[in-house]
Motif scaffolding. Structure first.
Motif, PDB file in Angstrom:
ATOM      1  N   ASN A 226      10.123   8.534   7.337  1.00 15.56           N
ATOM      2  CA  ASN A 226       9.600   8.527   8.718  1.00 15.56           C
ATOM      3  C   ASN A 226       8.090   8.333   8.768  1.00 15.56           C
ATOM      4  N   GLU A 227       7.609   7.292   8.115  1.00 18.06           N
ATOM      5  CA  GLU A 227       6.172   7.001   8.091  1.00 18.06           C
ATOM      6  C   GLU A 227       5.860   5.663   8.739  1.00 18.06           C
ATOM      7  N   GLY A 228       6.659   5.280   9.735  1.00 21.72           N
ATOM      8  CA  GLY A 228       6.496   3.975  10.361  1.00 21.72           C
ATOM      9  C   GLY A 228       5.132   3.729  10.976  1.00 21.72           C
ATOM     10  N   ARG A 229       4.452   4.781  11.393  1.00 27.89           N
ATOM     11  CA  ARG A 229       3.153   4.609  12.056  1.00 27.89           C
ATOM     12  C   ARG A 229       2.064   4.139  11.105  1.00 27.89           C
ATOM     13  N   ARG A 230       2.187   4.463   9.826  1.00 32.16           N
ATOM     14  CA  ARG A 230       1.140   4.122   8.860  1.00 32.16           C
ATOM     15  C   ARG A 230       1.594   3.113   7.809  1.00 32.16           C
ATOM     16  N   LEU A 231       2.898   2.927   7.703  1.00 29.39           N
ATOM     17  CA  LEU A 231       3.454   2.155   6.599  1.00 29.39           C
ATOM     18  C   LEU A 231       2.960   0.713   6.565  1.00 29.39           C
ATOM     19  N   ALA A 232       2.792   0.101   7.719  1.00 30.78           N
ATOM     20  CA  ALA A 232       2.354  -1.299   7.758  1.00 30.78           C
ATOM     21  C   ALA A 232       0.986  -1.464   7.103  1.00 30.78           C
ATOM     22  N   ARG A 233       0.049  -0.565   7.411  1.00 28.53           N
ATOM     23  CA  ARG A 233      -1.291  -0.652   6.822  1.00 28.53           C
ATOM     24  C   ARG A 233      -1.256  -0.365   5.328  1.00 28.53           C
ATOM     25  N   ILE A 234      -0.394   0.567   4.926  1.00 37.43           N
ATOM     26  CA  ILE A 234      -0.299   0.902   3.513  1.00 37.43           C
ATOM     27  C   ILE A 234       0.235  -0.287   2.716  1.00 37.43           C
ATOM     28  N   ILE A 235       1.274  -0.939   3.243  1.00 38.22           N
ATOM     29  CA  ILE A 235       1.835  -2.112   2.571  1.00 38.22           C
ATOM     30  C   ILE A 235       0.806  -3.243   2.530  1.00 38.22           C
ATOM     31  N   SER A 236       0.130  -3.452   3.643  1.00 38.86           N
ATOM     32  CA  SER A 236      -0.869  -4.516   3.720  1.00 38.86           C
ATOM     33  C   SER A 236      -1.984  -4.311   2.693  1.00 38.86           C
ATOM     34  N   ASN A 237      -2.486  -3.080   2.582  1.00 37.28           N
ATOM     35  CA  ASN A 237      -3.563  -2.799   1.624  1.00 37.28           C
ATOM     36  C   ASN A 237      -3.067  -2.894   0.180  1.00 37.28           C
ATOM     37  N   ALA A 238      -1.845  -2.432  -0.048  1.00 36.11           N
ATOM     38  CA  ALA A 238      -1.290  -2.493  -1.406  1.00 36.11           C
ATOM     39  C   ALA A 238      -1.136  -3.932  -1.874  1.00 36.11           C
ATOM     40  N   ARG A 239      -0.775  -4.816  -0.967  1.00 37.65           N
ATOM     41  CA  ARG A 239      -0.583  -6.232  -1.323  1.00 37.65           C
ATOM     42  C   ARG A 239      -1.893  -6.876  -1.765  1.00 37.65           C
ATOM     43  N   LYS A 240      -3.015  -6.347  -1.320  1.00 37.80           N
ATOM     44  CA  LYS A 240      -4.318  -6.917  -1.659  1.00 37.80           C
ATOM     45  C   LYS A 240      -4.830  -6.466  -3.029  1.00 37.80           C
ATOM     46  N   VAL A 241      -4.125  -5.521  -3.648  1.00 42.41           N
ATOM     47  CA  VAL A 241      -4.595  -4.976  -4.923  1.00 42.41           C
ATOM     48  C   VAL A 241      -4.551  -6.020  -6.032  1.00 42.41           C
ATOM     49  N   HIS A 242      -3.533  -6.896  -5.994  1.00 42.60           N
ATOM     50  CA  HIS A 242      -3.385  -7.910  -7.037  1.00 42.60           C
ATOM     51  C   HIS A 242      -2.614  -9.091  -6.466  1.00 42.60           C
ATOM     52  N   PRO A 243      -2.944 -10.327  -6.873  1.00 44.07           N
ATOM     53  CA  PRO A 243      -2.262 -11.506  -6.317  1.00 44.07           C
ATOM     54  C   PRO A 243      -0.749 -11.507  -6.533  1.00 44.07           C
ATOM     55  N   LYS A 244      -0.288 -10.826  -7.584  1.00 44.72           N
ATOM     56  CA  LYS A 244       1.148 -10.821  -7.876  1.00 44.72           C
ATOM     57  C   LYS A 244       1.776  -9.448  -7.644  1.00 44.72           C
ATOM     58  N   THR A 245       1.231  -8.730  -6.696  1.00 43.32           N
ATOM     59  CA  THR A 245       1.740  -7.387  -6.418  1.00 43.32           C
ATOM     60  C   THR A 245       3.180  -7.429  -5.915  1.00 43.32           C
ATOM     61  N   GLU A 246       3.998  -6.584  -6.515  1.00 38.82           N
ATOM     62  CA  GLU A 246       5.373  -6.378  -6.067  1.00 38.82           C
ATOM     63  C   GLU A 246       5.389  -5.069  -5.270  1.00 38.82           C
ATOM     64  N   ILE A 247       5.738  -5.151  -4.008  1.00 31.58           N
ATOM     65  CA  ILE A 247       5.766  -3.962  -3.149  1.00 31.58           C
ATOM     66  C   ILE A 247       7.188  -3.413  -3.104  1.00 31.58           C
ATOM     67  N   ILE A 248       7.353  -2.179  -3.545  1.00 35.34           N
ATOM     68  CA  ILE A 248       8.646  -1.504  -3.474  1.00 35.34           C
ATOM     69  C   ILE A 248       8.507  -0.295  -2.565  1.00 35.34           C
ATOM     70  N   VAL A 249       9.338  -0.237  -1.564  1.00 31.35           N
ATOM     71  CA  VAL A 249       9.344   0.902  -0.640  1.00 31.35           C
ATOM     72  C   VAL A 249      10.668   1.638  -0.788  1.00 31.35           C
ATOM     73  N   VAL A 250      10.589   2.916  -1.125  1.00 27.79           N
ATOM     74  CA  VAL A 250      11.787   3.748  -1.191  1.00 27.79           C
ATOM     75  C   VAL A 250      11.885   4.494   0.131  1.00 27.79           C
ATOM     76  N   ALA A 251      12.820   4.071   0.970  1.00 23.72           N
ATOM     77  CA  ALA A 251      13.033   4.690   2.281  1.00 23.72           C
ATOM     78  C   ALA A 251      13.927   5.907   2.070  1.00 23.72           C
ATOM     79  N   ASN A 252      13.311   7.055   2.107  1.00 27.23           N
ATOM     80  CA  ASN A 252      13.920   8.304   1.670  1.00 27.23           C
ATOM     81  C   ASN A 252      14.400   9.121   2.875  1.00 27.23           C
ATOM     82  N   GLY A 253      15.571   8.780   3.388  1.00 28.39           N
ATOM     83  CA  GLY A 253      16.112   9.521   4.521  1.00 28.39           C
ATOM     84  C   GLY A 253      15.411   9.249   5.841  1.00 28.39           C
ATOM     85  N   SER A 254      14.777   8.089   5.979  1.00 28.09           N
ATOM     86  CA  SER A 254      14.039   7.771   7.204  1.00 28.09           C
ATOM     87  C   SER A 254      14.970   7.542   8.386  1.00 28.09           C
ATOM     88  N   ARG A 255      14.492   7.924   9.551  1.00 26.10           N
ATOM     89  CA  ARG A 255      15.234   7.728  10.795  1.00 26.10           C
ATOM     90  C   ARG A 255      14.420   6.948  11.830  1.00 26.10           C
TER      91      ARG A 255
END
Length: 233
Positions: A2-31
């Protein structure tokens, strides 16, 4: 979870860490649709209908990852790409376990028990230079070698993973300071801290691991005590 309010920015920033970044999100009981948002942003999403429990998602993500450097984040604290790159750079330069320098404060009349647990474990591991730096705190990065040595399943208990890393002779360094105490939107402090007992229990499990690998005193001497004389008194 249940982190939808911040998740977009977190994914966006993580993608900038490296050109070949693989983003894995474990949705842990989210509603709240966090899993759908992550998929929309191009992340690889591993969804669990029911909550797995604290930190279990790290093991799941680590087992699924294919990269040589694994960077671990939570879904509720946003960091800049430039700061996260420091952790990745450290691993590239030979560090196996790159930690957040966040220690927790000892400059208090009553120090938080979790902070004491972190310092104590590092002392037992002969890693006093780390002070309170711990795999319990995000962000942190691991080399592929570290994941193989530690075992992805053990990442569900971060202090134990740190103890295993030390036992395996991996290079563990506190690399960069991220103030997760102030930036965490869900601060858990005081006697009602819901995670305090869990985290302390994790540290006790780590200490049990160390004792099993050494002896009841972790290989430390008993100084000048002659305990065998007690039998004759």
């Amino acid at each position: 979870m249940n982190e939808g309010r911040r998740l977009a920015r977190i994914i966006s920033n993580a993608r900038k860490v490296h050109p070949k970044t693989e983003i894995i999100v474990v949705a842990n009981g989210s509603r709240d649709g966090s899993d759908r948002l992550a998929k929309k942003m191009g992340a690889r999403v591993i969804t669990f209908k029911d909550p797995l429990g604290h930190d279990v998602g790290r093991s799941v993500g680590a087992k699924a990852a294919v990269g040589n450097i694994l960077l671990f984040l939570d879904g509720d604290i946003i960091f800049t790409a430039s700061s996260m790159k420091r952790l990745v750079r450290a691993v590239k330069n030979g560090v196996d376990v790159a930690l957040n320098k966040y220690n927790g404060s000892l400059e208090k009349k009553k120090v938080h028990s979790v902070v004491l647990a972190k310092y104590t474990l590092n002392h037992i591991l002969s890693l006093q230079h780390l002070k309170g730096a711990s795999l319990t705190a995000i962000p942190h990065a691991l080399s592929r070698r570290a994941v193989m040595k530690i075992g992805a399943e053990n990442l569900a208990v971060p202090p134990k993973a740190q103890a295993i890393a030390a036992n395996e002779g991996l290079m563990i360094e506190a690399v960069h300071y991220f103030d997760v105490g102030k930036t965490n939107p869900r601060k858990r402090r005081g006697p009602k801290d819901p995670l305090k007992e869990l985290i302390i229990g994790d540290h006790l499990e780590a200490i049990r691991y160390v004792l099993d690998k050494t002896d009841q005193r972790d290989g430390m001497t008993d100084t000048g005590r002659l305990r065998e004389l007690v039998k004759h008194l």
